[in-house]
Motif scaffolding. Structure first.
Motif, PDB file in Angstrom:
ATOM      1  N   ILE A 146      40.174  56.473  50.063  1.00  0.00           N
ATOM      2  CA  ILE A 146      39.010  56.156  49.233  1.00  0.00           C
ATOM      3  C   ILE A 146      39.331  56.386  47.764  1.00  0.00           C
ATOM      4  N   GLY A 147      39.997  57.504  47.454  1.00  0.00           N
ATOM      5  CA  GLY A 147      40.386  57.751  46.072  1.00  0.00           C
ATOM      6  C   GLY A 147      41.309  56.671  45.541  1.00  0.00           C
ATOM      7  N   PHE A 148      42.239  56.216  46.387  1.00  0.00           N
ATOM      8  CA  PHE A 148      43.173  55.161  45.993  1.00  0.00           C
ATOM      9  C   PHE A 148      42.438  53.864  45.686  1.00  0.00           C
ATOM     10  N   PHE A 149      41.502  53.485  46.572  1.00  0.00           N
ATOM     11  CA  PHE A 149      40.750  52.252  46.352  1.00  0.00           C
ATOM     12  C   PHE A 149      39.832  52.369  45.134  1.00  0.00           C
ATOM     13  N   LEU A 150      39.291  53.559  44.884  1.00  0.00           N
ATOM     14  CA  LEU A 150      38.485  53.747  43.678  1.00  0.00           C
ATOM     15  C   LEU A 150      39.317  53.514  42.426  1.00  0.00           C
ATOM     16  N   ILE A 151      40.542  54.044  42.440  1.00  0.00           N
ATOM     17  CA  ILE A 151      41.431  53.841  41.291  1.00  0.00           C
ATOM     18  C   ILE A 151      41.734  52.361  41.114  1.00  0.00           C
ATOM     19  N   LEU A 152      42.082  51.680  42.218  1.00  0.00           N
ATOM     20  CA  LEU A 152      42.377  50.254  42.133  1.00  0.00           C
ATOM     21  C   LEU A 152      41.175  49.465  41.629  1.00  0.00           C
ATOM     22  N   THR A 153      39.998  49.811  42.122  1.00  0.00           N
ATOM     23  CA  THR A 153      38.792  49.087  41.712  1.00  0.00           C
ATOM     24  C   THR A 153      38.535  49.244  40.231  1.00  0.00           C
ATOM     25  N   GLN A 154      38.566  50.495  39.750  1.00  0.00           N
ATOM     26  CA  GLN A 154      38.249  50.734  38.342  1.00  0.00           C
ATOM     27  C   GLN A 154      39.295  50.127  37.414  1.00  0.00           C
ATOM     28  N   LEU A 155      40.572  50.294  37.737  1.00  0.00           N
ATOM     29  CA  LEU A 155      41.608  49.677  36.910  1.00  0.00           C
ATOM     30  C   LEU A 155      41.563  48.160  37.033  1.00  0.00           C
ATOM     31  N   GLY A 156      41.136  47.661  38.193  1.00  0.00           N
ATOM     32  CA  GLY A 156      40.963  46.219  38.342  1.00  0.00           C
ATOM     33  C   GLY A 156      39.871  45.689  37.434  1.00  0.00           C
ATOM     34  N   GLY A 384      49.642  54.966  29.412  1.00  0.00           N
ATOM     35  CA  GLY A 384      50.360  54.255  30.463  1.00  0.00           C
ATOM     36  C   GLY A 384      49.449  53.448  31.365  1.00  0.00           C
ATOM     37  N   LEU A 385      48.308  54.013  31.722  1.00  0.00           N
ATOM     38  CA  LEU A 385      47.371  53.304  32.596  1.00  0.00           C
ATOM     39  C   LEU A 385      46.805  52.060  31.910  1.00  0.00           C
ATOM     40  N   VAL A 386      46.462  52.188  30.621  1.00  0.00           N
ATOM     41  CA  VAL A 386      45.953  51.020  29.892  1.00  0.00           C
ATOM     42  C   VAL A 386      47.030  49.948  29.793  1.00  0.00           C
TER      43      VAL A 386
END
Length: 466
Positions: A146-156, A384-386
Motif C-alpha cells: 500500500i505504501g508503494f502504491f501510494l508513492i507511485l500514485t502521488q509521484l504519478g 531527486g524525486l522531482v
C-alpha cells in the motif's frame, strides 16, 4: 522504504488529495466505543473533529482534480453513449470499493481493539486473519504494498502536473500574438511555433524543486486557498463555454472500438481515485456513523460532475478533443486566463501531492545519517524525486497517455483491485458466501485485465510517438 516509518501509528494514509494533508490523527478513543456506534469524538482534540459538511467538502476536494479535465477524451475513447454509462458503472463500483474498505477497517478495529487503522494497517491485519500461514507470515508486505502504491500514485500525479503545465503554458505562449477579445470561435489556433513541449517540462523543473523545498505546508496555505479558488473559477468558466452552442452529435459514435476502451478506463479511474482519503476522513469525523451518507452524497455529486464534463466536453469538441479540455478553449484573453489560473492551481498543488510521497521516503533516508547531514539529505532526496517525475513526464509527453499510465500502474490497484481482495481476507475465516467471493474476484479480475490491456496500448502509442 523504512519499515519503522510505515508501521508507525502516526503515519497518515493520504492518496489523491487535491489539498494538503490534515493534522495528525486524534488520539485513540476508548476501545469500548465501537467505530460503528453512534458516538461523538469527545476529549481534548474534539475541536479538531469535522462535521458532516466539512467532511463532504474534503471528500469533494479529494476526488476532483486534473482527471476531471481529461474526461471528455475518455468519453471519446468509449463512445458518446457507452462512455457516460461506463462512468455511472465505475462510480457505483468505486463507491462500493470505498464502502468495503470502511467496513473492513471498522471490523478490524473492533477485532483488534484499535481506535483507527489506515489503508496499509487494514491490509496487514486482514492478511494476519487469514487461514493461510504464508499470508500471515508475510502480512507486513500488505502495508509495504500500500505504501508503494501510494508513492507511485502521488509521484504519478506529479508527472501529470508536469505535462499539464507544459501543454497549457506552451499553447498560451504560442498563441499570444493572435490572442484577441473575440471568444466566439471554438477552435484554438496556434500562430507561432515555440520550443518543444519537453523543453517546457524542463523549464518548470527548477521552480518545482524550489517549491518542494518548503517542507512545512502551512507556509503554502494562503497560496493553496488562492489556487483552489482559481481552479474553481476555471471549472465554472469551462462549463459556461461547453454548455452552449453544442453542434449536432449525430456523427459521434455511440460506442467506440474495444481497442480504445482501456484508455477510457485508465483516465476514468485516474479521476475516481480518491480512496486513500476515505479512512482519514472518517476518522476525523465527530460522528463517524454519518460518514456513509456523506460518502454516497459526495460521490453522487462527483460522478454527476464527471459525467457532465465528459459528455458535454466531447459533444462540444467532438473528435478534436485534446488530453485536457483546457487545450480546446478559444484563443481569446478570457479563456487564456482560464488556462493560466488552472495552471497556477496545478503548480501549487504539485507540492501538496508531492508531500505524501516525501513523508514516506524522506524519513527513511534521513534516519541513516547524522544530524548535521539531515537537512542536506532531505533536500537531496526531494530534488531527486522531482527530477525522476520530470524524466518520466519527458519520456511520455502526451497528457492522455500519462494520465492513463498513472491510472493503470497504481490508481486502479488502490481503488478497485485491493479493496475486494481485502474483504475476502478479512472475513474469510468468519464465513463468507460464495456470491460475495465471486463478486470480489470479478471486480479485481476485470480491473486487472483492463490494466494489462491498457498498458499494452500505452506502450504501443509511446513507441509510435517516438
Amino acid at each position: 522504504m523504512d519499515t519503522t516509518r510505515l508501521k508507525n501509528d502516526s503515519y497518515n494514509d493520504y492518496s489523491s488529495t487535491e489539498g494538503s494533508p490534515s493534522e495528525e490523527s486524534s488520539p485513540g478513543i476508548p476501545s469500548s466505543n465501537s467505530r460503528c456506534g453512534q458516538y461523538e469524538r469527545l476529549g481534548e482534540h474534539s475541536s479538531s473533529s469535522t462535521t458532516w459538511f466539512q467532511t463532504l467538502i474534503h471528500l469533494l476536494k479529494g476526488n476532483i482534480g486534473t482527471g476531471l479535465l481529461g474526461l471528455p477524451l475518455a468519453v471519446k475513447n468509449a463512445g458518446i453513449v457507452l462512455g457516460p454509462l461506463s462512468l455511472v458503472a465505475m462510480g457505483i463500483i468505486a463507491v462500493h470499493c470505498m464502502d468495503l474498505l470502511i467496513k473492513c477497517a471498522n471490523h478490524i478495529c473492533q477485532r483488534k481493539q484499535l481506535p483507527f487503522v489506515d489503508y496499509g494497517d487494514a491490509v496487514m491485519y486482514g492478511m494476519e486473519a487469514t487461514p493461510s500461514q504464508w499470508l500471515r507470515a508475510h502480512s507486513i508486505w500488505g502495508r509495504w504494498i500500500i505504501g508503494f502504491f501510494l508513492i507511485l500514485t502521488q509521484l504519478g500525479f506529479c508527472c501529470v502536473y508536469f505535462v499539464f503545465l507544459a501543454d497549457n503554458i506552451k499553447q498560451v505562449v504560442e498563441s499570444a500574438n493572435g490572442t484577441s477579445n473575440d471568444c466566439s470561435c471554438n477552435m484554438t489556433v496556434v500562430h507561432s511555433e515555440s520550443m518543444d513541449s519537453r523543453l517546457y517540462i524542463l523549464s518548470f523543473l527548477p521552480f518545482l524543486i524550489l517549491l518542494v523545498f518548503i517542507r512545512n505546508l502551512r507556509y503554502l496555505s494562503i497560496f493553496s486557498l488562492v489556487a483552489n479558488l482559481a481552479m474553481m473559477a476555471s471549472v465554472v468558466m469551462i462549463y459556461q463555454y461547453i454548455g452552449r452552442d453544442i453542434p449536432d452529435p449525430s456523427h459521434l459514435s455511440y460506442a467506440a472500438s474495444w481497442r480504445t476502451y482501456p484508455l477510457f478506463f485508465g483516465t476514468a479511474i485516474f479521476a475516481f481515485e480518491g480512496i486513500g482519503v476515505i479512512l482519514p476522513l472518517e476518522n476525523k469525523m465527530k460522528l463517524p456513523h454519518q460518514f456513509p451518507i456523506v460518502l454516497y452524497v459526495g460521490m453522487a455529486i462527483v460522478t454527476s460532475l464527471y459525467i457532465s464534463m465528459g459528455t458535454l466536453g466531447y459533444l462540444r469538441f467532438g473528435s478534436s478533443i485534446h488530453g485536457s479540455i483546457t487545450l480546446n478553449l478559444p484563443n481569446c484573453w478570457l479563456y487564456q486566463a482560464v488556462k493560466l489560473m488552472y495552471s497556477f492551481g496545478i503548480f501549487i498543488t504539485f507540492a501538496l501531492q508531492f508531500y505524501v510521497a516525501a513523508e514516506i521516503i524522506v524519513p527513511s533516508a534521513t534516519s541513516r545519517v547524522s544530524d548535521r547531514w539531515v537537512l542536506w539529505v532531505d533536500l537531496s532526496v526531494r530534488t531527486g524525486l522531482v527530477c525522476i517525475t520530470c524524466v518520466l513526464a519527458i519520456l511520455i509527453p502526451r497528457l492522455d497517455m500519462v494520465i492513463s499510465l498513472v491510472g493503470s500502474v497504481s490508481s486502479s490497484a488502490l481503488a478497485l483491485i485491493i479493496p475486494p481482495l481485502l474483504e475476502i481476507v478479512t472475513y474469510y475465516s468468519e464465513g463468507l458466501s460464495r456470491w460475495i467471493i465471486t463478486k470480489d474476484i470479478i471486480i479485481s479480475l476485470v480491473a486487472s485485465l483492463l490494466d494489462m490491456e491498457k498498458k499494452g496500448l500505452i506502450q504501443k502509442h509511446t513507441i509510435q510517438t517516438r
